[in-house]
Design a protein around this motif. Structure first.
Motif, short mmCIF file in Angstrom:
data_model
loop_
_atom_site.label_atom_id
_atom_site.label_comp_id
_atom_site.label_asym_id
_atom_site.label_seq_id
_atom_site.Cartn_x
_atom_site.Cartn_y
_atom_site.Cartn_z
N LEU A 91 38.47 25.56 43.80
CA LEU A 91 38.36 26.26 42.45
C LEU A 91 37.22 27.02 42.43
CD1 LEU A 91 39.19 26.43 39.45
CD2 LEU A 91 37.95 24.28 39.18
N ARG A 92 37.36 28.23 42.05
CA ARG A 92 36.27 29.34 41.85
C ARG A 92 36.28 29.83 40.62
NH1 ARG A 92 35.32 34.06 46.19
NH2 ARG A 92 33.49 35.21 45.23
N LEU A 93 35.58 29.38 39.55
CA LEU A 93 35.42 29.79 38.09
C LEU A 93 34.43 31.19 38.14
CD1 LEU A 93 34.83 26.46 36.26
CD2 LEU A 93 37.21 27.71 36.99
N TRP A 94 34.88 31.95 37.39
CA TRP A 94 33.95 33.13 37.22
C TRP A 94 33.80 33.61 35.76
CZ3 TRP A 94 36.36 37.26 35.33
CH2 TRP A 94 37.81 37.22 35.56
N THR A 95 32.76 34.17 35.38
CA THR A 95 32.72 35.07 34.24
C THR A 95 31.87 36.20 34.18
OG1 THR A 95 32.30 34.62 31.69
CG2 THR A 95 30.96 33.53 33.30
N ALA A 131 39.71 32.23 37.21
CA ALA A 131 39.59 31.30 38.16
C ALA A 131 40.38 31.68 39.26
CB ALA A 131 39.81 30.08 37.74
N TRP A 132 39.97 31.57 40.79
CA TRP A 132 40.85 31.63 41.78
C TRP A 132 40.99 29.96 42.43
CZ3 TRP A 132 38.17 36.03 45.32
CH2 TRP A 132 38.62 37.10 44.66
N ILE A 133 42.33 29.75 42.73
CA ILE A 133 42.83 28.37 43.13
C ILE A 133 42.80 28.72 44.52
CG2 ILE A 133 44.31 26.42 42.85
CD1 ILE A 133 42.69 27.30 40.44
N ASN A 134 42.46 27.75 45.31
CA ASN A 134 42.57 27.50 46.87
C ASN A 134 42.23 28.89 47.75
OD1 ASN A 134 43.34 24.94 46.89
ND2 ASN A 134 45.38 25.30 46.50
N GLU A 135 41.19 29.44 47.26
CA GLU A 135 40.56 30.40 48.19
C GLU A 135 39.66 29.83 49.28
OE1 GLU A 135 37.59 34.06 47.95
OE2 GLU A 135 37.21 32.34 46.96
N GLU A 136 38.48 30.02 48.91
CA GLU A 136 37.50 29.34 50.05
C GLU A 136 37.18 28.01 49.49
OE1 GLU A 136 32.76 29.73 50.85
OE2 GLU A 136 34.05 31.46 51.27
N ILE A 183 45.68 32.47 40.55
CA ILE A 183 44.71 33.11 39.66
C ILE A 183 44.98 32.48 38.25
CG2 ILE A 183 43.78 35.18 39.07
CD1 ILE A 183 44.88 36.58 41.55
N TYR A 184 43.98 32.56 37.69
CA TYR A 184 43.84 31.96 36.05
C TYR A 184 43.14 33.08 35.53
CZ TYR A 184 43.50 29.87 31.53
OH TYR A 184 43.45 29.68 30.08
N LEU A 185 43.51 33.69 34.45
CA LEU A 185 42.79 34.65 33.63
C LEU A 185 42.83 34.43 32.15
CD1 LEU A 185 41.13 37.33 33.76
CD2 LEU A 185 43.53 38.54 33.42
N LEU A 218 42.45 40.23 41.33
CA LEU A 218 43.41 39.97 42.50
C LEU A 218 42.95 39.39 43.74
CD1 LEU A 218 46.47 40.15 43.12
CD2 LEU A 218 46.07 42.33 44.38
N MET A 219 43.25 38.28 44.19
CA MET A 219 42.90 37.55 45.33
C MET A 219 43.64 37.99 46.61
SD MET A 219 42.20 33.39 45.87
CE MET A 219 43.97 33.21 44.83
N ASN A 220 42.85 38.39 47.49
CA ASN A 220 43.46 38.88 48.75
C ASN A 220 43.24 37.91 49.93
OD1 ASN A 220 44.07 41.70 47.77
ND2 ASN A 220 42.00 42.18 47.72
N ALA A 221 44.26 38.16 51.06
CA ALA A 221 44.14 37.23 51.89
C ALA A 221 42.92 37.26 52.86
CB ALA A 221 45.34 37.24 52.70
N PRO A 222 42.29 36.20 53.22
CA PRO A 222 41.14 36.57 54.10
C PRO A 222 41.61 37.11 55.20
CG PRO A 222 41.28 34.28 53.17
CD PRO A 222 42.68 34.97 53.00
N ASP A 223 40.87 38.10 55.68
CA ASP A 223 41.10 38.58 57.00
C ASP A 223 39.71 38.82 58.00
OD1 ASP A 223 39.53 40.56 55.66
OD2 ASP A 223 40.88 42.04 55.47
N SER A 224 38.57 38.39 57.46
CA SER A 224 37.68 38.20 58.51
C SER A 224 37.77 37.16 59.72
CB SER A 224 36.54 37.99 57.85
OG SER A 224 36.35 36.76 57.42
#
Length: 277
Positions: free
Chosen positions: A121-125, A113-118, A103-105, A79-85
């Motif tokens: 596109l942020r892909l992960w495995t 993947a997370w879309i439009n975070e920092e 979020i793509y799973l 789960l992608m949470n809102a940036p709070d720093s």
């Protein structure tokens, strides 16, 4: 990478690989308007929904996330949470949240993947059984398919001949690849020269289980990531440095666990022996 040794020691609890990309036709996340954010999400979502086989999965738009979907993604740890720093908020990364984020799973849950975070596109495995080679091949196959799908629509990932792939954080520019491994390091981490040793090995240690270890007596677990590789576009150089550094650190941990007395300060590589980036 086909001839490189990419095996991690079995004492490594797990490894995670991330790949960051941005669209060359749009401003980066901190500067985007709401319309640009929505455009990026639609463009990337369309590409993800065309994936097949083991890469096929489900796309979740944060703006329309149902409570049961949120609980599911949270239970999966994606789960992608809102940036709070303060730095993230002041740089505009939290603007219009959660509009344009997603979020793509994959159905296999091996990657996502997370879309439009920092970044756009942020892909992960996660490396299964510490199989870095298989995880890297899967991650870059996904990136290649997304790149081809974007090219068909007249778009591409932001890239510079001088800096490599461009990211919101300069420290991630170059290959855009980030590698992390988790390991128990009860002996070497107790030495005062531990962080200097990690620095000499181009590793950044982060304690993960301080509370658990103090309460249950379990070993302190560290997340180890590679130091900044700005302007390094060679994936092989980055991955091989990561593997060799992790193995060197675990080798020292094993020697200490066996009762050997080691002066860690003598093992810290000198600056002249550092790889040229």
């Amino acid at each position: 990478l086909r001839t490189a040794n990419l095996s991690l020691d079995t004492s490594v609890r797990g490894a995670r690989l991330e790949l960051r990309r941005n669209l060359s036709s749009l401003r980066f996340s901190g500067s985007m308007s709401m319309d640009e954010r929505l455009e990026a999400e639609l463009m990337l979502r369309t590409c993800f929904e065309e994936l097949e086989g083991e890469l096929a999965g489900e796309y979740y738009s944060l703006a329309g996330l149902a409570p049961e979907e949120e609980r599911y993604l949270e239970s999966e740890g994606v789960l992608m949470n809102a940036p709070d720093s303060d730095p993230a908020v002041s740089s505009g990364l939290a603007r219009d949240w959660p509009t344009g984020r997603g979020i793509y799973l994959a159905n296999s849950k091996k990657l996502g993947a997370w879309i439009n975070e920092e970044d756009h596109l942020r892909l992960w495995t996660k490396a299964t059984n510490n199989d870095l080679r298989g995880s890297l091949e899967l991650l870059f196959r996904l990136e290649d398919l997304l790149s081809s799908a974007l090219a068909q629509r007249g778009h591409s990932f932001a890239w510079s001949s001088k800096y490599g792939y461009l990211t919101s954080c300069p420290g991630h520019s170059g290959s855009g690849l980030q590698l992390e491994a988790c390991a128990d390091l009860p002996h070497v981490s107790s030495h005062q020269d531990f962080r200097e040793l990690c620095g000499g090995l181009h590793l950044q240690p982060r304690l993960l289980a301080a509370a658990a270890s103090s309460k249950s007596g379990s070993s302190p677990q560290y997340e180890l990531s590679l130091s900044s590789f700005l302007n390094v576009s060679s994936t092989q150089e980055q991955v091989c440095t990561f593997v060799n550094s992790i193995q060197s650190l675990l080798g020292i941990e094993a020697r200490l666990a066996a009762g050997e007395t080691i002066d860690l300060s003598s093992l810290v590589p000198s600056p002249t022996n550092s790889p040229q980036h």
